[in-house]
Motif scaffolding. Structure first.
Motif, PDB file in Angstrom:
ATOM      1  N   LEU A 246       0.826  -1.208   0.000  1.00 26.28           N
ATOM      2  CA  LEU A 246       0.000   0.000   0.000  1.00 26.28           C
ATOM      3  C   LEU A 246       0.861   1.258   0.000  1.00 26.28           C
ATOM      4  CD1 LEU A 246      -2.857   1.192   0.158  1.00 26.28           C
ATOM      5  CD2 LEU A 246      -2.702   1.050   2.651  1.00 26.28           C
ATOM      6  N   LEU A 247       1.942   1.239   0.777  1.00 24.68           N
ATOM      7  CA  LEU A 247       2.854   2.387   0.812  1.00 24.68           C
ATOM      8  C   LEU A 247       3.484   2.615  -0.562  1.00 24.68           C
ATOM      9  CD1 LEU A 247       4.672   1.877   4.243  1.00 24.68           C
ATOM     10  CD2 LEU A 247       3.236   3.813   3.588  1.00 24.68           C
ATOM     11  N   LYS A 248       3.931   1.526  -1.202  1.00 24.60           N
ATOM     12  CA  LYS A 248       4.531   1.646  -2.530  1.00 24.60           C
ATOM     13  C   LYS A 248       3.542   2.232  -3.535  1.00 24.60           C
ATOM     14  CE  LYS A 248       7.996  -2.041  -2.209  1.00 24.60           C
ATOM     15  NZ  LYS A 248       8.410  -3.365  -2.740  1.00 24.60           N
ATOM     16  N   LYS A 249       2.310   1.730  -3.489  1.00 22.95           N
ATOM     17  CA  LYS A 249       1.291   2.204  -4.428  1.00 22.95           C
ATOM     18  C   LYS A 249       0.981   3.686  -4.195  1.00 22.95           C
ATOM     19  CE  LYS A 249      -3.320   1.104  -6.208  1.00 22.95           C
ATOM     20  NZ  LYS A 249      -3.762   2.517  -6.262  1.00 22.95           N
ATOM     21  N   SER A 250       0.877   4.064  -2.926  1.00 22.19           N
ATOM     22  CA  SER A 250       0.584   5.459  -2.594  1.00 22.19           C
ATOM     23  C   SER A 250       1.689   6.380  -3.088  1.00 22.19           C
ATOM     24  CB  SER A 250       0.419   5.614  -1.075  1.00 22.19           C
ATOM     25  OG  SER A 250      -0.677   4.858  -0.611  1.00 22.19           O
ATOM     26  N   ILE A 251       2.932   5.927  -2.951  1.00 24.91           N
ATOM     27  CA  ILE A 251       4.069   6.724  -3.403  1.00 24.91           C
ATOM     28  C   ILE A 251       4.056   6.880  -4.919  1.00 24.91           C
ATOM     29  CG2 ILE A 251       6.588   6.707  -3.637  1.00 24.91           C
ATOM     30  CD1 ILE A 251       6.617   5.381  -0.805  1.00 24.91           C
ATOM     31  N   LEU A 252       3.842   5.767  -5.627  1.00 23.61           N
ATOM     32  CA  LEU A 252       3.845   5.808  -7.086  1.00 23.61           C
ATOM     33  C   LEU A 252       2.687   6.641  -7.630  1.00 23.61           C
ATOM     34  CD1 LEU A 252       4.739   2.085  -7.877  1.00 23.61           C
ATOM     35  CD2 LEU A 252       6.208   4.087  -8.177  1.00 23.61           C
ATOM     36  N   ASP A 253       1.572   6.690  -6.906  1.00 26.52           N
ATOM     37  CA  ASP A 253       0.392   7.423  -7.360  1.00 26.52           C
ATOM     38  C   ASP A 253       0.410   8.895  -6.971  1.00 26.52           C
ATOM     39  OD1 ASP A 253      -0.506   5.088  -8.423  1.00 26.52           O
ATOM     40  OD2 ASP A 253      -1.978   4.660  -6.855  1.00 26.52           O
ATOM     41  N   SER A 254       1.416   9.307  -6.194  1.00 27.86           N
ATOM     42  CA  SER A 254       1.408  10.672  -5.663  1.00 27.86           C
ATOM     43  C   SER A 254       2.303  11.637  -6.435  1.00 27.86           C
ATOM     44  CB  SER A 254       1.833  10.664  -4.194  1.00 27.86           C
ATOM     45  OG  SER A 254       3.135  10.122  -4.050  1.00 27.86           O
ATOM     46  N   GLY A 255       2.800  11.202  -7.564  1.00 29.36           N
ATOM     47  CA  GLY A 255       3.578  12.089  -8.411  1.00 29.36           C
ATOM     48  C   GLY A 255       4.992  12.343  -7.934  1.00 29.36           C
ATOM     49  N   LEU A 256       5.575  13.412  -8.458  1.00 28.27           N
ATOM     50  CA  LEU A 256       6.984  13.723  -8.198  1.00 28.27           C
ATOM     51  C   LEU A 256       7.246  14.008  -6.725  1.00 28.27           C
ATOM     52  CD1 LEU A 256       9.819  14.221  -9.303  1.00 28.27           C
ATOM     53  CD2 LEU A 256       9.153  16.597  -9.750  1.00 28.27           C
ATOM     54  N   LYS A 257       6.366  14.751  -6.064  1.00 26.16           N
ATOM     55  CA  LYS A 257       6.569  15.093  -4.656  1.00 26.16           C
ATOM     56  C   LYS A 257       6.596  13.839  -3.787  1.00 26.16           C
ATOM     57  CE  LYS A 257       4.611  19.761  -4.643  1.00 26.16           C
ATOM     58  NZ  LYS A 257       3.553  20.644  -4.080  1.00 26.16           N
TER      59      LYS A 257
END
Length: 334
Positions: A246-257
């Motif tokens: 879930l953390l990985k997915k959230s990071i990948l979906d949150s753009g450059l920031k």
């Protein structure tokens, strides 16, 4: 000390097993490692001639999908069976495998044998405590699907012995896994077990503990029936894996920031993953047998293999099995 190793058990065998043994052999040069398996495959991963590593060749092995008891009885030359037989014959002091869990449990019970006085040896693993390196011991993790209250009382004694002798806890707190902390909570099994554990003077019983609290260090030893213990173990494993996903997915979906933030938090995220990894404490022990029988995860890597060997070394050095024999086996009458 002599450790019989099922070199062909596990998803990454024999490479991960042999490389793990090589790592451990540096720390424990006086241990004799007996590697059971296909010699030509094992030798591929031996970097040089190790005087304390011995290969016992066999072409047969137990597969992950083999029916456990049938495999133990029919595959007499399987690497796991030969390793267990070496322990029974006094040619080795302990056995470990990353192979078929059910088959290793069967080999432990049918070949190595249980200590007299222990009705149902339990599968024990040290689990992580959040924010601490101490961990806690959970059993039974599935060696026995159905249990009587008397079995759970023995698990309390077994777990306390392990925590004292292997993990060095002077007065382990033993908790009974239940759906509430009140004495009146639970099934008929847990209510009767609570009563018996309260009367057991050889352990420090602290009462019922809830599943939501066990990772906080509420107890040093948590006992339950094998069906529940296995379900709890898999729930912890699944939760940890899904949180990371879930953390990985959230990071990948949150753009450059998000990706920049993840880079800054890389070390913290790695520490979180390591903290939830119970493999750092070693393997799962089928405790209550005449010798250490230890199971590592099928997908284990070399570092986890080496950690498991350190765990076995501690068990042998502390003579925890001898203490169990003294506690449980009836004294002979002169």
């Amino acid at each position: 000390m002599r450790i019989a190793v099922d070199a062909m058990g596990g998803d990454n065998a024999p490479q991960a097993i042999v490389e793990g043994v090589l790592l451990a052999s540096k720390d424990f040069p006086t241990i004799e490692f007996q590697l059971y398996g296909k010699e030509s495959e094992i030798k591929k991963y031996l970097t040089n001639d190790q005087s304390n590593i011995k290969i016992i060749h066999t072409d047969e092995k137990i597969n992950s999908d083999d029916e456990p008891v049938r495999a133990i009885r029919r595959k007499k030359q399987a690497s796991m069976v030969l390793a267990a037989q070496a322990v029974k014959n006094g040619e080795a002091d302990a056995i470990f495998s990353a192979g078929n869990t059910g088959a290793l449990l069967a080999a432990g019970l049918l070949i190595v044998g249980r200590i007299k006085g222990i009705e149902r040896p339990g599968l024990l693993s040290t689990m992580p405590v959040i924010g601490s390196d101490t961990g806690f011991d959970l059993l039974d993790l599935g060696a026995n699907a159905d249990n009587k209250p008397e079995h759970l009382v023995q698990y309390g004694i077994l777990g306390s012995f392990y925590a004292q002798n292997v993990r060095g806890i002077k007065k382990p707190r033993v908790g009974l896994l239940n759906n509430g902390t009140e004495e009146t909570k639970g099934s008929e099994l847990t209510k009767k077990t609570f009563e018996l554990l309260s009367q057991e003077e050889s352990i420090h019983f602290i009462g019922n503990v809830e599943a939501r609290d066990i990772l906080t260090g509420v107890a040093d030893v948590v006992v339950t029936d094998g069906f529940t213990g296995n379900a709890v173990l898999k729930s912890i494993e699944g939760t940890a894996l899904n949180i990371v996903s879930l953390l990985k997915k959230s990071i990948l979906d949150s753009g450059l920031k998000g990706k920049i933030g993840a880079l800054l938090l890389k070390d913290a995220l790695k520490n979180l993953k390591d903290e939830m990894d119970y493999a750092k404490y070693g393997g799962a022990v089928l405790f209550g047998l005449k010798a250490p029988v230890v199971k590592t995860h099928g997908s284990t890597g070399p570092e986890a293999v080496a950690t498991t060997i350190r765990q076995i070394h501690t068990m042998l050095e502390s003579q925890v099995v001898a203490h169990l024999v003294e506690k449980f086996e009836p004294k002979s009458q002169d």
